[in-house]
Design an enzyme around this catalytic site. Structure first.
Site, PDB file in Angstrom:
ATOM      1  N   SER A  82     -21.627  17.242   1.357  1.00 54.79           N
ATOM      2  CA  SER A  82     -20.621  18.461   1.095  1.00 54.79           C
ATOM      3  C   SER A  82     -20.357  18.698  -0.493  1.00 54.79           C
ATOM      4  O   SER A  82     -21.064  18.867  -0.867  1.00 54.79           O
ATOM      5  CB  SER A  82     -19.682  17.749   1.857  1.00 54.79           C
ATOM      6  OG  SER A  82     -18.254  17.536   2.268  1.00 54.79           O
ATOM      7  N   ASP A 195     -20.971  19.660   8.443  1.00 59.20           N
ATOM      8  CA  ASP A 195     -20.600  18.794   7.077  1.00 59.20           C
ATOM      9  C   ASP A 195     -21.086  17.226   7.157  1.00 59.20           C
ATOM     10  O   ASP A 195     -21.091  16.411   8.386  1.00 59.20           O
ATOM     11  CB  ASP A 195     -18.680  18.550   7.017  1.00 59.20           C
ATOM     12  CG  ASP A 195     -18.416  18.416   5.732  1.00 59.20           C
ATOM     13  OD1 ASP A 195     -19.190  17.374   5.071  1.00 59.20           O
ATOM     14  OD2 ASP A 195     -17.406  18.258   5.591  1.00 59.20           O
TER      15      ASP A 195
END
Length: 310
Positions: A82, A195
């Site tokens: 991320s 994510d």
């Protein structure tokens, strides 16, 4: 005639809306290949740096990078998830912590996020983030970086952790950063990703699988006990789940730096600065025992570098 024209305009508007909602799917020879596990790299990495996810909290990574640079700790593998993949990609590209810090102040979130009511399963498309990364990397693929880079993401259909080690860096970072319900999922050759925080916020196993001799992990997760009064139960449970996912990964690292940030986070520039300085302060406190650990592993930085830039 007018009713007919009105119908056509309505149909055109509907078609535009539907097109805006169409899933993104990257195809082509530069498509990143998702790997559920890594093979030992050749040459084998000496020191790997693993950067956790964490949104605005992840800007603490920049402070940690600065301290490692000043101490002369040579990193030859970066693993990021991320926000850790975003900052890690720029570091893998050879930029200094100071240069990455300057980039992080250039425009703020609005420079990276394309907000739209027609984004697919979120309110941010993610194309702007992809383009931002690729433009600043001069469209180098992951495997073309001066430092080796691994980007962690989550395969959306089964929530399995996957790793990108080659291909379009902007697409990989976009996939790693696709927060469910916020940033649209990223399709790559027909498979959707989201994510990396959803499966593996701190991907130490990737560095281990790659054969790193020494792994430094940086975690920016808030400590549950620091939650202020009034924190919702849902938020407490989210942090607890994250801590549970990170704990076994942190145990695989040779050294863990935890950035002692306050429980709450913010997208404001003042918070980014706070996170950077807190990361730097935490890393400086950890530096003596970290250097001692590197020394025991036969990887201590050059003496002239410790305490200042080489």
């Amino acid at each position: 005639m007018r009713p007919r024209l009105g119908f056509l305009l309505s149909a055109a508007a509907a078609a535009t809306a539907l097109a805006g909602c169409a899933p993104f799917n990257h195809t082509g020879p530069d498509s990143p290949i998702a790997r559920p596990a890594l093979q030992t790299l050749d040459p084998r990495p000496r020191v790997a740096l693993v950067l956790s996810s964490g949104g605005p909290r992840g800007y603490a990574h920049i402070g940690v990078m600065r301290v490692l640079e000043e101490a002369g700790v040579e990193i030859d593998l970066v693993v990021g998830t991320s926000v850790g993949s975003l900052l890690g990609a720029f570091w893998a590209d050879g930029r200094s912590a100071a240069e990455i810090d300057a980039l992080s102040k250039d425009g703020g979130p609005l420079a990276l996020f394309d907000l739209s009511p027609f984004a697919d399963r979120g309110w941010i498309h993610g194309q702007r983030l992809q383009d931002y990364v690729n433009a600043r990397l001069v469209h180098r693929n992951i495997e073309q970086m001066p430092r080796r880079l691994v980007v962690g993401a989550t395969r959306r259909n089964d929530k399995a952790a996957v790793f990108f080690t080659s291909g379009n860096a902007g697409v990989a970072v976009r996939a790693s950063s696709a927060v469910p319900g916020i940033l649209s999922p990223v399709g790559i050759e027909g498979t959707e990703y989201e994510d990396g925080d959803e499966s593996l916020p701190l991907a130490v196993r990737a560095a281990r699988q790659a054969g790193a001799r020494f792994v430094i992990a940086v975690d920016v997760t808030p400590r549950p006990e620091t939650a202020p009064e009034g924190t919702s139960q849902a938020q407490r449970e989210r942090v607890a789940r994250r801590v549970a996912r990170i704990a076994p990964e942190a145990a695989l690292a040779d050294y863990l730096i935890h950035a002692d940030l306050e429980f709450g986070a913010s997208p404001l520039p003042s918070y980014f600065e706070y996170a950077r300085t807190t990361g730097e302060r935490s890393a400086r406190a950890h530096l003596p025992p970290l250097l001692a650990s590197l020394n025991r592993a036969g990887l201590r930085p050059p003496t002239h570098a410790v305490g200042g830039r080489p």
